[in-house]
Motif scaffolding. Structure first.
Motif, PDB file in Angstrom:
ATOM      1  N   SER A  39       1.243  78.005  90.289  1.00 38.41           N
ATOM      2  CA  SER A  39      -0.071  78.086  89.637  1.00 38.41           C
ATOM      3  C   SER A  39      -0.863  76.793  89.804  1.00 38.41           C
ATOM      4  CB  SER A  39       0.075  78.395  88.148  1.00 38.41           C
ATOM      5  OG  SER A  39       0.596  77.272  87.454  1.00 38.41           O
ATOM      6  N   ALA A  40      -0.160  75.698  90.052  1.00 43.50           N
ATOM      7  CA  ALA A  40      -0.752  74.374  90.276  1.00 43.50           C
ATOM      8  C   ALA A  40      -1.461  73.804  89.061  1.00 43.50           C
ATOM      9  CB  ALA A  40      -1.689  74.391  91.483  1.00 43.50           C
ATOM     10  N   LEU A  41      -1.145  74.303  87.886  1.00 41.94           N
ATOM     11  CA  LEU A  41      -1.734  73.747  86.669  1.00 41.94           C
ATOM     12  C   LEU A  41      -1.313  72.290  86.499  1.00 41.94           C
ATOM     13  CD1 LEU A  41      -3.534  74.318  84.272  1.00 41.94           C
ATOM     14  CD2 LEU A  41      -1.549  75.220  83.054  1.00 41.94           C
ATOM     15  N   CYS A  42      -0.074  71.982  86.836  1.00 36.53           N
ATOM     16  CA  CYS A  42       0.401  70.597  86.728  1.00 36.53           C
ATOM     17  C   CYS A  42      -0.395  69.669  87.644  1.00 36.53           C
ATOM     18  CB  CYS A  42       1.890  70.501  87.007  1.00 36.53           C
ATOM     19  SG  CYS A  42       2.398  71.136  88.613  1.00 36.53           S
ATOM     20  N   THR A  43      -0.750  70.147  88.827  1.00 42.70           N
ATOM     21  CA  THR A  43      -1.517  69.310  89.757  1.00 42.70           C
ATOM     22  C   THR A  43      -2.951  69.108  89.271  1.00 42.70           C
ATOM     23  OG1 THR A  43      -2.212  71.142  91.175  1.00 42.70           O
ATOM     24  CG2 THR A  43      -0.141  70.072  91.714  1.00 42.70           C
ATOM     25  N   ALA A  44      -3.462  70.071  88.526  1.00 40.01           N
ATOM     26  CA  ALA A  44      -4.804  69.922  87.954  1.00 40.01           C
ATOM     27  C   ALA A  44      -4.796  68.904  86.812  1.00 40.01           C
ATOM     28  CB  ALA A  44      -5.317  71.264  87.451  1.00 40.01           C
ATOM     29  N   ILE A  45      -3.727  68.893  86.030  1.00 42.07           N
ATOM     30  CA  ILE A  45      -3.632  67.987  84.885  1.00 42.07           C
ATOM     31  C   ILE A  45      -3.225  66.583  85.331  1.00 42.07           C
ATOM     32  CG2 ILE A  45      -2.324  67.505  82.763  1.00 42.07           C
ATOM     33  CD1 ILE A  45      -2.168  70.581  82.381  1.00 42.07           C
ATOM     34  N   ALA A  46      -2.279  66.488  86.246  1.00 35.86           N
ATOM     35  CA  ALA A  46      -1.749  65.190  86.667  1.00 35.86           C
ATOM     36  C   ALA A  46      -1.642  65.114  88.191  1.00 35.86           C
ATOM     37  CB  ALA A  46      -0.381  64.971  86.012  1.00 35.86           C
ATOM     38  N   PRO A  47      -2.782  65.062  88.876  1.00 40.22           N
ATOM     39  CA  PRO A  47      -2.776  65.069  90.346  1.00 40.22           C
ATOM     40  C   PRO A  47      -2.124  63.844  90.978  1.00 40.22           C
ATOM     41  CG  PRO A  47      -4.980  64.611  89.527  1.00 40.22           C
ATOM     42  CD  PRO A  47      -4.138  64.982  88.330  1.00 40.22           C
ATOM     43  N   GLY A  48      -2.018  62.774  90.227  1.00 40.36           N
ATOM     44  CA  GLY A  48      -1.377  61.576  90.763  1.00 40.36           C
ATOM     45  C   GLY A  48       0.140  61.662  90.770  1.00 40.36           C
ATOM     46  N   ALA A  49       0.690  62.692  90.127  1.00 35.80           N
ATOM     47  CA  ALA A  49       2.141  62.828  90.031  1.00 35.80           C
ATOM     48  C   ALA A  49       2.672  64.098  90.693  1.00 35.80           C
ATOM     49  CB  ALA A  49       2.576  62.806  88.566  1.00 35.80           C
ATOM     50  N   PHE A  50       1.860  65.156  90.687  1.00 34.25           N
ATOM     51  CA  PHE A  50       2.304  66.449  91.219  1.00 34.25           C
ATOM     52  C   PHE A  50       1.457  66.865  92.411  1.00 34.25           C
ATOM     53  CE2 PHE A  50       3.298  66.534  86.691  1.00 34.25           C
ATOM     54  CZ  PHE A  50       4.614  66.979  86.687  1.00 34.25           C
ATOM     55  N   LYS A  51       2.081  67.630  93.293  1.00 33.03           N
ATOM     56  CA  LYS A  51       1.339  68.279  94.367  1.00 33.03           C
ATOM     57  C   LYS A  51       2.049  69.585  94.694  1.00 33.03           C
ATOM     58  CE  LYS A  51       3.470  65.700  98.181  1.00 33.03           C
ATOM     59  NZ  LYS A  51       3.182  64.816  99.308  1.00 33.03           N
ATOM     60  N   VAL A  52       1.350  70.443  95.405  1.00 31.60           N
ATOM     61  CA  VAL A  52       1.926  71.716  95.815  1.00 31.60           C
ATOM     62  C   VAL A  52       2.531  71.528  97.198  1.00 31.60           C
ATOM     63  CG1 VAL A  52       1.441  74.128  96.367  1.00 31.60           C
ATOM     64  CG2 VAL A  52       0.313  73.055  94.416  1.00 31.60           C
ATOM     65  N   SER A  53       3.766  71.939  97.332  1.00 37.22           N
ATOM     66  CA  SER A  53       4.475  71.815  98.601  1.00 37.22           C
ATOM     67  C   SER A  53       3.876  72.766  99.635  1.00 37.22           C
ATOM     68  CB  SER A  53       5.957  72.154  98.397  1.00 37.22           C
ATOM     69  OG  SER A  53       6.606  72.283  99.630  1.00 37.22           O
ATOM     70  N   GLU A  54       3.612  72.254 100.810  1.00 33.39           N
ATOM     71  CA  GLU A  54       3.124  73.098 101.906  1.00 33.39           C
ATOM     72  C   GLU A  54       4.232  74.028 102.397  1.00 33.39           C
ATOM     73  OE1 GLU A  54       1.336  70.771 105.010  1.00 33.39           O
ATOM     74  OE2 GLU A  54       0.035  69.720 103.592  1.00 33.39           O
ATOM     75  N   GLU A  55       5.462  73.636 102.149  1.00 39.23           N
ATOM     76  CA  GLU A  55       6.621  74.393 102.607  1.00 39.23           C
ATOM     77  C   GLU A  55       6.808  75.713 101.853  1.00 39.23           C
ATOM     78  OE1 GLU A  55      11.083  73.070 102.618  1.00 39.23           O
ATOM     79  OE2 GLU A  55       9.885  71.691 103.843  1.00 39.23           O
ATOM     80  N   ASP A  56       6.784  75.639 100.510  1.00 34.96           N
ATOM     81  CA  ASP A  56       7.062  76.850  99.721  1.00 34.96           C
ATOM     82  C   ASP A  56       5.949  77.228  98.742  1.00 34.96           C
ATOM     83  OD1 ASP A  56       7.384  74.955  97.723  1.00 34.96           O
ATOM     84  OD2 ASP A  56       9.518  75.318  97.433  1.00 34.96           O
TER      85      ASP A  56
END
Length: 93
Positions: A39-56
């Motif tokens: 869902s990438a909610l974590c990347t929206a809240i903390a983009p400096g720590a999380f990202k979405v893997s291109e692999e999976d």
């Protein structure tokens, strides 16, 4: 009187926040890939720590020090599938 109580509150908050930051130094965030739906909610809240893997297409932690502790906590709590959790790092790491 108000100013004095506000200063005491700010001082207490600063001490508590310092303790949280110190404790988090010995913690890591784990992504349970079986629960993550990307869902990438974590990347929206903390983009400096999380990202979405291109692999999976699922979330991953790439820099736990890239965001304030408060934002990391918000990201963990906001995960819609509870795929994020805190874990204590091994002593010998």
């Amino acid at each position: 009187e108000f100013f004095e109580s506000e200063c005491k509150w700010k001082s207490l908050w600063a001490k508590q926040n310092a303790l949280v930051v110190e404790e988090v130094k010995h913690m890591e965030i784990v992504v349970d890939k079986t629960k993550c739906v990307g869902s990438a909610l974590c990347t929206a809240i903390a983009p400096g720590a999380f990202k979405v893997s291109e692999e999976d297409g699922k979330s991953m932690v790439y820099n736990i020090e890239g965001e304030p502790v408060s934002e990391l906590q918000r990201a963990v709590a906001a995960c819609p599938t509870q795929a994020l959790s805190w874990k204590k790092e091994p002593e010998n790491k």
